[in-house]
Design a protein around this motif. Structure first.
Motif, mmCIF file in Angstrom:
data_model
loop_
_atom_site.group_PDB
_atom_site.id
_atom_site.type_symbol
_atom_site.label_atom_id
_atom_site.label_comp_id
_atom_site.label_asym_id
_atom_site.label_seq_id
_atom_site.Cartn_x
_atom_site.Cartn_y
_atom_site.Cartn_z
ATOM 1 N N ASN A 1 24.886 -47.264 -13.606
ATOM 2 C CA ASN A 1 24.723 -46.546 -12.339
ATOM 3 C C ASN A 1 24.019 -45.201 -12.516
ATOM 4 O O ASN A 1 23.718 -44.520 -11.537
ATOM 5 C CB ASN A 1 26.083 -46.315 -11.675
ATOM 6 C CG ASN A 1 26.711 -47.597 -11.171
ATOM 7 O OD1 ASN A 1 26.049 -48.628 -11.088
ATOM 8 N ND2 ASN A 1 27.991 -47.544 -10.853
ATOM 9 N N MET A 2 23.799 -44.802 -13.779
ATOM 10 C CA MET A 2 23.152 -43.528 -14.114
ATOM 11 C C MET A 2 23.895 -42.337 -13.502
ATOM 12 O O MET A 2 23.337 -41.563 -12.713
ATOM 13 C CB MET A 2 21.682 -43.531 -13.670
ATOM 14 C CG MET A 2 20.852 -44.603 -14.346
ATOM 15 S SD MET A 2 19.096 -44.541 -13.898
ATOM 16 C CE MET A 2 18.617 -42.993 -14.688
ATOM 17 N N LEU B 1 32.925 -38.109 -17.254
ATOM 18 C CA LEU B 1 31.604 -38.474 -16.735
ATOM 19 C C LEU B 1 30.992 -39.588 -17.578
ATOM 20 O O LEU B 1 30.353 -40.514 -17.042
ATOM 21 C CB LEU B 1 30.683 -37.255 -16.713
ATOM 22 C CG LEU B 1 31.041 -36.148 -15.722
ATOM 23 C CD1 LEU B 1 30.138 -34.941 -15.917
ATOM 24 C CD2 LEU B 1 30.932 -36.646 -14.272
ATOM 25 N N HIS B 2 31.188 -39.505 -18.884
ATOM 26 C CA HIS B 2 30.646 -40.546 -19.773
ATOM 27 C C HIS B 2 31.361 -41.880 -19.573
ATOM 28 O O HIS B 2 30.822 -42.933 -19.931
ATOM 29 C CB HIS B 2 30.760 -40.109 -21.231
ATOM 30 C CG HIS B 2 29.637 -39.230 -21.688
ATOM 31 N ND1 HIS B 2 28.341 -39.681 -21.855
ATOM 32 C CD2 HIS B 2 29.596 -37.914 -22.006
ATOM 33 C CE1 HIS B 2 27.562 -38.700 -22.262
ATOM 34 N NE2 HIS B 2 28.299 -37.603 -22.346
ATOM 35 N N LYS C 1 44.300 -43.969 -10.945
ATOM 36 C CA LYS C 1 44.555 -42.824 -11.820
ATOM 37 C C LYS C 1 43.239 -42.239 -12.331
ATOM 38 O O LYS C 1 43.044 -41.018 -12.337
ATOM 39 C CB LYS C 1 45.433 -43.239 -12.991
ATOM 40 C CG LYS C 1 45.717 -42.094 -13.954
ATOM 41 C CD LYS C 1 46.572 -42.550 -15.123
ATOM 42 C CE LYS C 1 46.808 -41.395 -16.102
ATOM 43 N NZ LYS C 1 47.606 -41.823 -17.282
ATOM 44 N N ALA C 2 42.319 -43.099 -12.760
ATOM 45 C CA ALA C 2 41.025 -42.632 -13.256
ATOM 46 C C ALA C 2 40.241 -41.951 -12.146
ATOM 47 O O ALA C 2 39.567 -40.934 -12.374
ATOM 48 C CB ALA C 2 40.230 -43.810 -13.828
ATOM 49 N N ALA C 3 40.328 -42.500 -10.932
ATOM 50 C CA ALA C 3 39.620 -41.912 -9.797
ATOM 51 C C ALA C 3 40.133 -40.508 -9.506
ATOM 52 O O ALA C 3 39.352 -39.558 -9.361
ATOM 53 C CB ALA C 3 39.788 -42.798 -8.566
ATOM 54 N N GLU C 4 41.453 -40.376 -9.444
ATOM 55 C CA GLU C 4 42.046 -39.071 -9.137
ATOM 56 C C GLU C 4 41.739 -38.051 -10.233
ATOM 57 O O GLU C 4 41.433 -36.885 -9.947
ATOM 58 C CB GLU C 4 43.551 -39.222 -8.953
ATOM 59 C CG GLU C 4 43.932 -40.025 -7.713
ATOM 60 C CD GLU C 4 45.419 -40.266 -7.604
ATOM 61 O OE1 GLU C 4 46.144 -39.872 -8.564
ATOM 62 O OE2 GLU C 4 45.874 -40.829 -6.588
ATOM 63 N N GLU C 5 41.807 -38.480 -11.484
ATOM 64 C CA GLU C 5 41.571 -37.571 -12.604
ATOM 65 C C GLU C 5 40.123 -37.087 -12.625
ATOM 66 O O GLU C 5 39.855 -35.896 -12.835
ATOM 67 C CB GLU C 5 41.904 -38.281 -13.918
ATOM 68 C CG GLU C 5 41.826 -37.380 -15.135
ATOM 69 C CD GLU C 5 42.237 -38.100 -16.410
ATOM 70 O OE1 GLU C 5 42.446 -37.414 -17.427
ATOM 71 O OE2 GLU C 5 42.339 -39.347 -16.395
ATOM 72 N N THR C 6 39.183 -37.999 -12.388
ATOM 73 C CA THR C 6 37.764 -37.634 -12.437
ATOM 74 C C THR C 6 37.389 -36.743 -11.261
ATOM 75 O O THR C 6 36.704 -35.723 -11.438
ATOM 76 C CB THR C 6 36.884 -38.893 -12.447
ATOM 77 O OG1 THR C 6 37.279 -39.754 -13.520
ATOM 78 C CG2 THR C 6 35.412 -38.529 -12.622
ATOM 79 N N ILE C 7 37.812 -37.118 -10.070
ATOM 80 C CA ILE C 7 37.500 -36.312 -8.893
ATOM 81 C C ILE C 7 38.120 -34.924 -9.018
ATOM 82 O O ILE C 7 37.497 -33.912 -8.693
ATOM 83 C CB ILE C 7 37.988 -37.015 -7.611
ATOM 84 C CG1 ILE C 7 37.167 -38.290 -7.371
ATOM 85 C CG2 ILE C 7 37.875 -36.090 -6.403
ATOM 86 C CD1 ILE C 7 37.691 -39.163 -6.250
#
Length: 227
Positions: free
Chosen positions: A22-23, A15-16, A66-72
């Motif tokens: 974009n807050m 999240l950080h 990769k970052a998208a999949e990991e975060t979601i």
């Protein structure tokens, strides 16, 4: 029950990593938000609520797939963890932030997340408020009063706010359980499986200044209550 500290720490890092301009939500805000999503009388699909996690623009701006999949995946894992806790006992353990200077528990981000979830279905929450029993109505009004304190719109006196500030962290889980009895009746069990004939009652939670039940000798808010 609930995710491990390692999983929560990893979610916090992810999240950080989202663009700060974009807050995006903090971990505590997300926890309150997901609780509000799951407590809502109406089903809200991830395609609708997920963009609000990323921030005001609704765009995550992930650097790569990769970052998208990991975060979601991490967000959805926490969503499932909160849902599992609700289904098990209607009891949730809010994730509060802690002031690094005073070591005080900060309930405000969690409540802000919860009320942001409510804003996605105002009509459903208004119907619930109209139809609920007096205890649930008072509970919902109290949560909205907490949000007013957070946003500076409260009409309570400073002394009253100070007292509420002390009590809110321990009251919020009870508020959620009370609301769930009305908003998600399919989760309610009239009788605990191992105690025939006894009415449902959420389990006790240590007070924020009570000794932690883990035996560390520290106050609950300074030990297990941090998460």
């Amino acid at each position: 029950m609930g995710q491990s500290d390692e999983a929560l720490d990893h979610l916090n890092v992810l999240l950080h990593a989202l663009p700060v301009e974009n807050m995006p939500m903090t971990l505590s805000e997300l926890d309150g938000y997901l609780t509000g999503i799951l407590a809502c009388p109406d089903t809200i699909m991830p395609s609708e609520w997920l963009p609000h996690v990323w921030g005001e623009t609704g765009e995550a701006d992930f650097p790569d797939q990769k970052a998208a999949e990991e975060t979601i995946s991490a967000v959805m894992a926490h969503y499932n963890s909160v849902a599992e806790a609700m289904a098990y006992s209607l009891w949730v353990e809010p994730i509060y932030e802690v002031d690094p200077n005073s070591d005080e528990t900060l309930w405000e981000p969690w409540v802000d997340g919860f009320t942001r979830a409510m804003s996605l279905r105002p009509d459903a929450w208004e119907r619930l408020l109209d139809q609920a029993d007096e205890e649930t109505q008072a509970t919902m009004i109290f949560l909205m009063a907490l949000q007013d304190i957070y946003t500076g719109r409260s009409k309570f006196t400073d002394d009253e706010i100070d007292q509420i500030d002390l009590e809110a962290p321990d009251l919020i889980p009870n508020c959620v359980a009370t609301i769930l009895h009305q908003s998600r009746p399919e989760l309610s069990r009239p009788e605990p499986a191992n105690l025939p004939g006894m009415p449902f009652k959420a389990g006790p939670r240590p007070g924020r200044n009570d000794p932690c039940s883990c035996g560390s000798g520290r106050k609950y808010k300074q030990c297990c209550g941090r998460n």
